[in-house]
Design a protein around this motif. Structure first.
Motif, PDB file in Angstrom:
ATOM      1  N   GLU A  90       0.826  -1.207   0.000  1.00 14.79           N
ATOM      2  CA  GLU A  90       0.000   0.000   0.000  1.00 14.79           C
ATOM      3  C   GLU A  90       0.858   1.254   0.000  1.00 14.79           C
ATOM      4  OE1 GLU A  90      -3.327   0.038   2.873  1.00 14.79           O
ATOM      5  OE2 GLU A  90      -3.086  -2.145   2.927  1.00 14.79           O
ATOM      6  N   THR A  94       0.611   3.993  -2.807  1.00 12.26           N
ATOM      7  CA  THR A  94       0.271   5.366  -2.436  1.00 12.26           C
ATOM      8  C   THR A  94       1.252   6.354  -3.047  1.00 12.26           C
ATOM      9  OG1 THR A  94      -0.829   4.673  -0.401  1.00 12.26           O
ATOM     10  CG2 THR A  94      -0.024   6.943  -0.474  1.00 12.26           C
ATOM     11  N   VAL A 105      -7.201   5.686  -5.928  1.00  9.83           N
ATOM     12  CA  VAL A 105      -8.115   4.782  -5.248  1.00  9.83           C
ATOM     13  C   VAL A 105      -7.551   4.479  -3.864  1.00  9.83           C
ATOM     14  CG1 VAL A 105      -8.929   3.689  -7.387  1.00  9.83           C
ATOM     15  CG2 VAL A 105      -6.977   2.714  -6.169  1.00  9.83           C
ATOM     16  N   ASP A 106      -8.370   3.872  -3.025  1.00  7.33           N
ATOM     17  CA  ASP A 106      -7.861   3.346  -1.760  1.00  7.33           C
ATOM     18  C   ASP A 106      -6.903   2.207  -2.127  1.00  7.33           C
ATOM     19  OD1 ASP A 106      -7.384   1.959   0.611  1.00  7.33           O
ATOM     20  OD2 ASP A 106      -9.479   1.989   1.256  1.00  7.33           O
ATOM     21  N   PRO A 107      -5.632   2.287  -1.744  1.00  2.35           N
ATOM     22  CA  PRO A 107      -4.658   1.302  -2.207  1.00  2.35           C
ATOM     23  C   PRO A 107      -4.810  -0.091  -1.588  1.00  2.35           C
ATOM     24  CG  PRO A 107      -3.632   2.806  -0.669  1.00  2.35           C
ATOM     25  CD  PRO A 107      -5.020   3.332  -0.927  1.00  2.35           C
ATOM     26  N   ARG A 108      -5.664  -0.233  -0.614  1.00  2.00           N
ATOM     27  CA  ARG A 108      -5.794  -1.542   0.052  1.00  2.00           C
ATOM     28  C   ARG A 108      -6.274  -2.624  -0.915  1.00  2.00           C
ATOM     29  NH1 ARG A 108      -5.062  -3.806   4.602  1.00  2.00           N
ATOM     30  NH2 ARG A 108      -6.412  -5.373   5.507  1.00  2.00           N
ATOM     31  N   TRP A 153      -4.587  -0.586 -13.186  1.00  2.00           N
ATOM     32  CA  TRP A 153      -4.478   0.477 -12.182  1.00  2.00           C
ATOM     33  C   TRP A 153      -3.654   1.677 -12.615  1.00  2.00           C
ATOM     34  CZ3 TRP A 153      -7.956   0.100  -8.593  1.00  2.00           C
ATOM     35  CH2 TRP A 153      -8.458  -1.158  -8.251  1.00  2.00           C
TER      36      TRP A 153
END
Length: 159
Positions: A90, A94, A105-108, A153
């Motif tokens: 993550e 990030t 996006v939320d990297p999770r 991504w």
């Protein structure tokens, strides 16, 4: 052993915690981007695959075996192996989001998507004996997975 650790679970906990200490440097390396998005993702995939082949895969196998549905050891495995691995990925993602070369996006979710196929393939081939049942070229998988991840991504110059 019982003199130093008490219960069997305490021995397993100590091993898991020691794995985290030993993994600090490789996790720090995994967290740092290594150039443009496609290069960095290829490097991250290679780093994870190399780790899986050289002890991390066995560590994950033991952690899953001991931790699944275990009220004490499950959280220890999460805290000593799975979450630190995801957090390192993550952090790398990030940095790419902040640089504008990865979708914001939320990297999770992408971190889980990056490591999951590698872990499943390793467990299948090595820990479960899949190399004798249905062999898989792990290097080819890593290359294909990297390319698909970058397409999914990454931010292209046309975006």
């Amino acid at each position: 052993m019982s003199h130093y650790f008490g219960r069997r679970d305490d021995v397993v906990r100590a091993v898991m915690e020691d794995d985290l200490r030993q993994g600090a440097e490789p996790l720090a390396t995994l967290a740092r981007p290594t150039g443009p998005f496609s290069t960095s993702i290829a490097d991250a995939v290679s780093h994870v695959a190399t780790g899986l082949r050289h002890g991390v895969g066995t560590m994950f196998s033991v952690g899953l075996t001991e931790g699944l549905r275990h009220a004490e050891l499950g959280p220890v495995f999460l805290g000593s192996a799975l979450e630190p691995t995801l957090a390192a990925i993550e952090a790398r993602l990030t940095a790419h989001i902040n640089a504008g070369d990865m979708r914001a996006v939320d990297p999770r979710g992408p971190a889980i998507a990056l490591v999951s196929p590698l872990l499943i393939a390793f467990l299948h081939q090595h820990e479960l004996g899949g190399s004798d049942v249905r062999p898989l070229d792990l290097d080819a998988l890593c290359q294909e997975h990297t390319a698909a991840f970058v397409r999914a991504w990454g931010v292209s110059s046309a975006d």
